[in-house]
Design a protein around this motif. Structure first.
Motif, mmCIF file in Angstrom:
data_model
loop_
_atom_site.group_PDB
_atom_site.id
_atom_site.type_symbol
_atom_site.label_atom_id
_atom_site.label_comp_id
_atom_site.label_asym_id
_atom_site.label_seq_id
_atom_site.Cartn_x
_atom_site.Cartn_y
_atom_site.Cartn_z
ATOM 1 N N GLY A 161 0.783 -1.235 0.000
ATOM 2 C CA GLY A 161 0.000 0.000 0.000
ATOM 3 C C GLY A 161 0.811 1.279 0.000
ATOM 4 N N ILE A 162 2.045 1.244 0.519
ATOM 5 C CA ILE A 162 2.822 2.482 0.472
ATOM 6 C C ILE A 162 4.195 2.232 -0.122
ATOM 7 C CG2 ILE A 162 1.713 3.770 2.343
ATOM 8 C CD1 ILE A 162 3.810 2.782 4.224
ATOM 9 N N SER A 163 4.713 3.259 -0.753
ATOM 10 C CA SER A 163 6.030 3.173 -1.359
ATOM 11 C C SER A 163 6.982 4.100 -0.624
ATOM 12 C CB SER A 163 5.950 3.571 -2.837
ATOM 13 O OG SER A 163 7.240 3.935 -3.282
ATOM 14 N N LEU A 164 8.000 3.522 -0.017
ATOM 15 C CA LEU A 164 8.927 4.342 0.750
ATOM 16 C C LEU A 164 9.869 5.126 -0.150
ATOM 17 C CD1 LEU A 164 9.770 2.044 3.784
ATOM 18 C CD2 LEU A 164 7.993 3.764 3.521
ATOM 19 N N ASP A 165 9.826 4.840 -1.483
ATOM 20 C CA ASP A 165 10.644 5.632 -2.398
ATOM 21 C C ASP A 165 10.077 7.037 -2.554
ATOM 22 O OD1 ASP A 165 12.582 3.742 -2.920
ATOM 23 O OD2 ASP A 165 11.305 2.721 -4.378
ATOM 24 N N ASP A 166 8.797 7.187 -2.214
ATOM 25 C CA ASP A 166 8.183 8.515 -2.247
ATOM 26 C C ASP A 166 8.485 9.213 -0.922
ATOM 27 O OD1 ASP A 166 6.679 10.747 -2.326
ATOM 28 O OD2 ASP A 166 4.731 9.739 -2.322
ATOM 29 N N PHE A 171 7.943 10.058 4.953
ATOM 30 C CA PHE A 171 7.738 10.986 6.061
ATOM 31 C C PHE A 171 6.479 10.624 6.837
ATOM 32 C CE2 PHE A 171 5.532 14.752 7.682
ATOM 33 C CZ PHE A 171 6.421 15.119 8.671
ATOM 34 N N ALA A 172 5.406 10.325 6.082
ATOM 35 C CA ALA A 172 4.134 10.008 6.736
ATOM 36 C C ALA A 172 4.290 8.790 7.643
ATOM 37 C CB ALA A 172 3.050 9.770 5.685
ATOM 38 N N LEU A 173 4.986 7.761 7.140
ATOM 39 C CA LEU A 173 5.189 6.561 7.954
ATOM 40 C C LEU A 173 5.986 6.894 9.213
ATOM 41 C CD1 LEU A 173 4.907 3.449 8.199
ATOM 42 C CD2 LEU A 173 7.158 3.294 7.145
ATOM 43 N N SER A 174 7.034 7.718 9.050
ATOM 44 C CA SER A 174 7.849 8.093 10.198
ATOM 45 C C SER A 174 7.014 8.871 11.207
ATOM 46 C CB SER A 174 9.037 8.953 9.760
ATOM 47 O OG SER A 174 9.748 8.312 8.745
ATOM 48 N N TYR A 175 6.179 9.768 10.676
ATOM 49 C CA TYR A 175 5.363 10.598 11.567
ATOM 50 C C TYR A 175 4.383 9.730 12.357
ATOM 51 C CZ TYR A 175 2.369 14.327 13.242
ATOM 52 O OH TYR A 175 1.665 15.163 14.045
ATOM 53 N N SER A 225 12.258 0.015 25.209
ATOM 54 C CA SER A 225 12.990 1.153 24.662
ATOM 55 C C SER A 225 13.878 0.734 23.491
ATOM 56 C CB SER A 225 13.839 1.777 25.771
ATOM 57 O OG SER A 225 14.681 2.754 25.244
ATOM 58 N N GLY A 226 14.587 -0.381 23.666
ATOM 59 C CA GLY A 226 15.445 -0.873 22.589
ATOM 60 C C GLY A 226 14.645 -1.232 21.351
ATOM 61 N N ALA A 227 13.466 -1.844 21.555
ATOM 62 C CA ALA A 227 12.644 -2.262 20.422
ATOM 63 C C ALA A 227 12.159 -1.038 19.629
ATOM 64 C CB ALA A 227 11.452 -3.077 20.922
ATOM 65 N N ILE A 228 11.738 0.009 20.351
ATOM 66 C CA ILE A 228 11.269 1.213 19.652
ATOM 67 C C ILE A 228 12.426 1.847 18.875
ATOM 68 C CG2 ILE A 228 10.268 3.511 19.932
ATOM 69 C CD1 ILE A 228 8.892 2.527 22.450
ATOM 70 N N ALA A 229 13.592 1.898 19.510
ATOM 71 C CA ALA A 229 14.752 2.466 18.828
ATOM 72 C C ALA A 229 15.121 1.630 17.604
ATOM 73 C CB ALA A 229 15.934 2.569 19.790
ATOM 74 N N GLY A 230 14.919 0.304 17.686
ATOM 75 C CA GLY A 230 15.180 -0.552 16.531
ATOM 76 C C GLY A 230 14.267 -0.220 15.366
ATOM 77 N N PHE A 231 13.008 0.074 15.691
ATOM 78 C CA PHE A 231 12.059 0.508 14.661
ATOM 79 C C PHE A 231 12.553 1.803 14.009
ATOM 80 C CE2 PHE A 231 8.249 3.185 13.807
ATOM 81 C CZ PHE A 231 7.793 2.488 12.699
ATOM 82 N N ALA A 232 12.998 2.743 14.854
ATOM 83 C CA ALA A 232 13.546 3.996 14.320
ATOM 84 C C ALA A 232 14.738 3.708 13.410
ATOM 85 C CB ALA A 232 13.958 4.926 15.457
ATOM 86 N N GLY A 233 15.566 2.734 13.811
ATOM 87 C CA GLY A 233 16.724 2.375 13.004
ATOM 88 C C GLY A 233 16.322 1.850 11.638
ATOM 89 N N ALA A 234 15.255 1.013 11.603
ATOM 90 C CA ALA A 234 14.780 0.486 10.328
ATOM 91 C C ALA A 234 14.333 1.630 9.411
ATOM 92 C CB ALA A 234 13.629 -0.496 10.569
ATOM 93 N N LEU A 235 13.652 2.612 9.993
ATOM 94 C CA LEU A 235 13.237 3.775 9.207
ATOM 95 C C LEU A 235 14.451 4.565 8.722
ATOM 96 C CD1 LEU A 235 10.217 5.152 11.281
ATOM 97 C CD2 LEU A 235 10.140 3.984 9.075
ATOM 98 N N LEU A 236 15.436 4.705 9.614
ATOM 99 C CA LEU A 236 16.628 5.471 9.262
ATOM 100 C C LEU A 236 17.366 4.826 8.090
ATOM 101 C CD1 LEU A 236 18.121 8.008 10.196
ATOM 102 C CD2 LEU A 236 19.543 6.576 11.643
#
Lengths: 322, 307
Positions: A161-166, A171-175, A225-236
């Protein structure tokens, strides 16, 4: 509505509206800035759970960002060049990569946290950092994944449903991720679990005397806390599409701590404001002079010496708002 | 593996261990007495190296440059204590870490502005730049022996200072109970300044000794500070004896691990597996040791008796 709640809503409102407006008016650079800011804010929010509410000064949080990013990069690498077919980790599917990032980081937090939490004070600060350095050197020495030179992620995570190349969708997913992370941390903090965590920060012996195993509570918070940061890492990883061990250098962990303190620890909006101020200052100062670390460092010292409560404290101090 | 390689690597490990001790001793002194976590300690290591480099070119003599650079580095350490560290003593460790992290950025940028982005190589006088043949196959640079000698001398001097002088008595007393020392009429602020300056000079000395081998460069402190923290944590924070033993241990383990771990691994795994895993393990080795020590003895190997 207290000033702090208002501040949180205004911050999140601005963050939701401004970047897409910049993008649609032909300034895509500012959207990129906002995406980076949002992703780092997720990491700062996760750090705030243990550092702010738990009083556990983790000096190795950048390792989770790095591990999360490599959990995207390594399967993508094998998807392109082969290998790891046996365990299904040769994929660009975000439905595999993102849960993998979260799981790897949660596991890493569980194992290292079990050891770290036996110590306290400055020993805790240093052992969390030492584990982050271990990950750093482990990645540096694995040549298949680029070692010191880093790894290019040739293809971003594929999600239905979403393309991270856009850039706008990324941004929307990160937000959305940031909002979920903030909500999760807020829920945890206001629960009985959160009360124990904060009580142990104030006076561990007293909470132990009440018959509560604070070690288990702290370890659970550490893993979350580590798990949430891991999610942030995947986005990064998806954002930069280039990952290297440098992103988990100990100075990166220091920067995350600075974001939390700058914005205001033990507040909802604090880590977000801190990450925003950090990224925007970094951008503004580094465009002015190559010596931007000088004012930046002086500012850091000044914030620690004089700025108790951070930006949230500054913006909500009048009227004694809670 | 042959014997001469083992001897050379052991000497290298000893050299690394003594340099680490010079950095870690100041760190452990400052933490033990002032209860202050100083991440910027390694910036003094860098500053020492740069000042020494400049003076070597200005004075034309490496030894003279070291002798002049030492008090300058100590003075910089004293100034840091006065203006950054002192307002922070009443704060928690988190504030120490953040403020000194900011201080690293400031010091590195200042070094960048003064000395430029390039590293500076430090030339050695000819009589220090030779080689010593220990046997027919065993040749080592004489400067490495100088480093080992200087490190041992500094360690011995520090041991004498802490255990047999009035200042050392005050330092030990301050580490046990600084409020009581202040109550006995000792100028505690002066003592703190002196301790900080002493730590700065020791870290600076380590930087000056390293500069001719590597070169003075901006980021040179960043890895050292982390390893030095590993040393004082393994040794027990605040313990000079612990810092010395742990520094040698970490120096030897790190050097020998990097040199021989792959040979060791080949004894019980395929050589391909050994060659891929050995570099990773040897880079992580000191952190693994630190984690093991803390898991078994959370206060380090030689915790100071009174804390």
């Amino acid at each position: 509505m207290t000033r702090r709640t208002l501040l949180t809503l205004v911050t999140m409102g601005l963050l939701a509206v401004l970047p897409p407006v910049f993008y649609l008016t032909g300034n895509p650079f500012y959207l990129d800035l906002a995406t980076r800011l949002t992703i780092l804010a997720i990491a700062a929010v996760s750090l705030n759970l243990i550092l702010g509410y738990g009083g556990l000064v983790s000096f190795g949080h950048a390792a989770y960002l790095g591990l999360g990013a490599y959990a995207v990069g390594i399967p993508a690498h094998h998807w392109l060049y082969g290998g790891l077919e046996g365990i299904g980790l040769n994929t660009t599917s975000g439905l595999v990569q993102i849960p993998l990032a979260v799981a790897v980081c949660a596991l890493f937090a569980l194992v290292t946290g079990a050891i770290c939490l036996r110590t306290k004070g400055v020993y805790f600060i240093m052992i969390t950092m030492a584990f982050a350095q271990m990950v750093y050197y482990a990645i540096v020495s694995i040549e298949e994944y680029g070692g010191d030179d880093g790894l290019v992620i040739d293809s971003r995570s594929e999600l239905p449903g979403i393309s991270l190349d856009d850039p706008l969708q990324l941004f929307a997913l990160s937000y959305v991720g940031l909002v979920v992370a903030m909500g999760l941390v807020r829920m945890i903090v206001n629960s009985r679990f959160g009360m124990v965590l904060q009580g142990a920060k104030g006076n561990n012996e007293r909470v132990v005397m009440l018959g509560l195993n604070t070690y288990a509570f702290r370890l659970t918070a550490y893993v979350v806390s580590g798990a949430i940061a891991g999610f942030a890492g995947a986005l990064l990883g998806n954002f930069t599409t280039f990952i290297s061990p440098e992103m988990m250098d100990w100075t990166r962990s220091g920067e995350l701590m600075f974001m939390v303190i700058l914005g205001g620890a033990t507040t909802s909006a604090g880590p977000v404001l801190g990450a925003a101020a950090f990224i925007l200052l970094e951008e503004a100062l580094s465009s002015l002079t190559v010596y931007w670390h000088l004012p930046f460092g002086l500012l850091l010292i000044a914030v620690v010496l004089f700025g108790k409560g951070g930006l949230v404290g500054l913006l909500s101090r009048r009227e004694g708002g809670k | 593996m042959d014997l001469s390689l083992l001897v050379i690597q052991t000497l290298n490990g000893l050299q690394l261990g003594l340099l680490l001790f010079l950095v870690a001793s100041g760190l452990t002194l400052v933490f033990g007495i002032l209860d202050f976590v100083n991440l910027a300690h390694a910036s003094l290591y860098m500053v020492g190296a740069f000042i020494c480099a400049t003076l070597t070119f200005a004075l034309g003599n490496f030894l003279l440059a070291v002798l002049v650079a030492l008090p300058i580095t100590a003075a910089i350490g004293w100034a840091i204590e006065r203006f950054v560290a002192r307002p922070l003593y009443a704060r928690d460790h988190l504030d120490h870490v953040l403020a000194t992290f900011g201080l690293i950025l400031v010091m590195e940028t200042l070094a960048h502005m003064i000395w430029g982005p390039q590293g500076i190589a430090v030339p050695l006088p000819a009589w220090l730049n030779g080689q010593v043949a220990l046997s027919e196959t065993l040749v080592i640079p004489s400067f490495r022996l100088v480093i080992i000698g200087a490190g041992l001398a500094a360690a011995g001097g520090l041991f004498w200072l802490v255990n047999y002088t009035r200042l050392g008595m005050l330092i030990r007393a301050g580490a046990s109970n600084r409020v009581m020392v202040g109550a006995l009429g000792i100028n505690i602020e002066m003592l703190f300044g002196l301790v900080f300056a002493l730590g700065a000079a020791l870290a600076g000395l380590a930087g000056m000794l390293v500069a001719p081998i590597t070169e003075a460069s901006i980021g040179m402190g960043n890895n050292v500070i982390i390893t030095a923290f590993v040393v004082i944590i393994v040794g027990g924070i605040g313990s000079m004896k612990g810092a010395f033993i742990a520094a040698l241990l970490i120096g030897l383990i790190d050097t020998l691990g990097r040199a021989f771990l792959d040979d060791l691994f080949k004894l019980f795994m395929s050589s391909a597996a050994a060659e891929t895993s050995a570099p990773a393990i040897s880079a992580m080795l000191i952190y693994i040791i630190m984690a093991l020590v803390l898991a078994i003895r959370p206060q380090g190997l030689f915790p100071p008796k009174v804390r």
